[in-house]
Design an enzyme around this catalytic site. Structure first.
Site, PDB file in Angstrom:
ATOM      1  N   ARG A   9       0.855  -1.185   0.000  1.00 53.16           N
ATOM      2  CA  ARG A   9       0.000   0.000   0.000  1.00 53.16           C
ATOM      3  C   ARG A   9       0.884   1.225   0.000  1.00 53.16           C
ATOM      4  O   ARG A   9       2.075   1.153   0.322  1.00 53.16           O
ATOM      5  CB  ARG A   9      -0.934   0.012   1.220  1.00 53.16           C
ATOM      6  CG  ARG A   9      -0.231   0.179   2.556  1.00 53.16           C
ATOM      7  CD  ARG A   9      -1.223   0.135   3.711  1.00 53.16           C
ATOM      8  NE  ARG A   9      -0.572   0.236   5.005  1.00 53.16           N
ATOM      9  CZ  ARG A   9      -0.280   1.374   5.616  1.00 53.16           C
ATOM     10  NH1 ARG A   9      -0.584   2.527   5.028  1.00 53.16           N
ATOM     11  NH2 ARG A   9       0.302   1.390   6.788  1.00 53.16           N
ATOM     12  N   GLU A 189       5.191   8.418   0.249  1.00 55.09           N
ATOM     13  CA  GLU A 189       4.648   7.935  -1.024  1.00 55.09           C
ATOM     14  C   GLU A 189       5.747   7.352  -1.914  1.00 55.09           C
ATOM     15  O   GLU A 189       6.902   7.801  -1.865  1.00 55.09           O
ATOM     16  CB  GLU A 189       3.939   9.070  -1.755  1.00 55.09           C
ATOM     17  CG  GLU A 189       2.612   9.475  -1.129  1.00 55.09           C
ATOM     18  CD  GLU A 189       1.861  10.478  -1.991  1.00 55.09           C
ATOM     19  OE1 GLU A 189       0.929  10.055  -2.720  1.00 55.09           O
ATOM     20  OE2 GLU A 189       2.217  11.668  -1.949  1.00 55.09           O
ATOM     21  N   HIS A 190       5.372   6.368  -2.732  1.00 52.40           N
ATOM     22  CA  HIS A 190       6.262   5.746  -3.702  1.00 52.40           C
ATOM     23  C   HIS A 190       7.493   5.121  -3.031  1.00 52.40           C
ATOM     24  O   HIS A 190       8.559   5.031  -3.646  1.00 52.40           O
ATOM     25  CB  HIS A 190       6.709   6.758  -4.768  1.00 52.40           C
ATOM     26  CG  HIS A 190       5.591   7.592  -5.304  1.00 52.40           C
ATOM     27  ND1 HIS A 190       4.440   7.052  -5.865  1.00 52.40           N
ATOM     28  CD2 HIS A 190       5.428   8.945  -5.349  1.00 52.40           C
ATOM     29  CE1 HIS A 190       3.631   8.027  -6.240  1.00 52.40           C
ATOM     30  NE2 HIS A 190       4.196   9.189  -5.941  1.00 52.40           N
ATOM     31  N   ARG A 191       7.326   4.708  -1.781  1.00 57.32           N
ATOM     32  CA  ARG A 191       8.417   4.100  -1.004  1.00 57.32           C
ATOM     33  C   ARG A 191       9.563   5.064  -0.720  1.00 57.32           C
ATOM     34  O   ARG A 191      10.668   4.642  -0.372  1.00 57.32           O
ATOM     35  CB  ARG A 191       8.963   2.839  -1.692  1.00 57.32           C
ATOM     36  CG  ARG A 191       7.961   1.680  -1.759  1.00 57.32           C
ATOM     37  CD  ARG A 191       7.552   1.284  -0.336  1.00 57.32           C
ATOM     38  NE  ARG A 191       6.670   0.120  -0.305  1.00 57.32           N
ATOM     39  CZ  ARG A 191       5.332   0.180  -0.305  1.00 57.32           C
ATOM     40  NH1 ARG A 191       4.738   1.366  -0.381  1.00 57.32           N
ATOM     41  NH2 ARG A 191       4.603  -0.905  -0.227  1.00 57.32           N
ATOM     42  N   LEU A 192       9.321   6.358  -0.858  1.00 55.30           N
ATOM     43  CA  LEU A 192      10.336   7.361  -0.526  1.00 55.30           C
ATOM     44  C   LEU A 192      10.138   7.779   0.928  1.00 55.30           C
ATOM     45  O   LEU A 192       9.736   8.904   1.236  1.00 55.30           O
ATOM     46  CB  LEU A 192      10.238   8.560  -1.479  1.00 55.30           C
ATOM     47  CG  LEU A 192      10.455   8.227  -2.958  1.00 55.30           C
ATOM     48  CD1 LEU A 192      10.322   9.480  -3.809  1.00 55.30           C
ATOM     49  CD2 LEU A 192      11.826   7.575  -3.172  1.00 55.30           C
TER      50      LEU A 192
END
Length: 213
Positions: A9, A189-192
């Site tokens: 997610r 977000e976006h695994r950042l």
């Protein structure tokens, strides 16, 4: 083997920026713990405590944090437990606070030092009487034949201490974890993700570094 690769997610609750960080990590920890309690997370003071045995085998378990300040983090346990046995041989310890609902983690490394008997007794006497009795009943981490044996011992000790105070067991104590590093992780977000590591230098001053996610 079950394939779990598609379970993921996005983390969208907010970021953590260098400008938002206080000089003292305990100030940020206090804020995050307060927010975890206000969010009514289940067991917000629960932390995963990792120790290592004489063979280098790591062990983890969930323990409740009972106090913290600039000196460190405090928890209590049976001094004959597996974790206490490990700490008697290797004082290095790791704590992890997994506040998943807030998309946060706090990881602590440091040294666990035994608390004084005065500190232990003060906390022990503040516990509910049933919890005090349970401390006498369970030889933590030892093998038992059946749950009935545990319940029978509890009934026996409850009758024994029916009148008056429950004394502090000699085998019960606590530890102060003096941190040498504290990492704050905030999902992004976006695994950042945002990760900041506080470490103490030779002058006991906290240094702050951003880590790659």
């Amino acid at each position: 083997m079950s394939d779990l690769s598609d379970i993921r997610r996005e983390y969208t609750q907010g970021g953590l920026r260098r400008a938002d960080l206080p000089a003292n990590p305990m100030s940020l920890f206090e804020l995050w713990l307060t927010q975890a309690k206000e969010a009514k997370l289940t067991d917000p003071t629960a932390m995963c405590v990792a120790t290592v045995d004489e063979n280098g085998q790591p062990f983890q378990r969930i323990v409740l944090l009972k106090k913290f300040d600039d000196n460190g983090f405090v928890f209590f346990t049976n001094l004959e437990s597996r974790k206490a046995t490990h700490l008697s041989q290797n004082k290095r310890i790791n704590l992890l606070f997994p506040w998943h609902s807030l998309e946060r983690q706090v990881a602590v490394t440091g040294i666990a030092e035994p608390l004084s008997m005065v500190e232990v007794a003060k906390y022990f006497m503040s516990r509910p009487k049933e919890s005090q009795i349970a401390a006498w009943v369970s030889k933590q981490s030892s093998k038992i034949s059946a749950r009935q044996a545990l319940e029978g011992k509890f009934a026996e000790m409850k009758a024994k201490f029916a009148q008056g105070d429950v004394p502090l067991p000699k085998f019960w104590g606590g530890y102060l974890v003096k941190a040498d590093s504290i990492e704050f992780w905030q999902g992004g977000e976006h695994r950042l993700h945002d990760r900041f590591l506080y470490t103490k230098d030779d002058h006991a001053t906290w240094q702050i570094d951003r880590l790659a996610p």
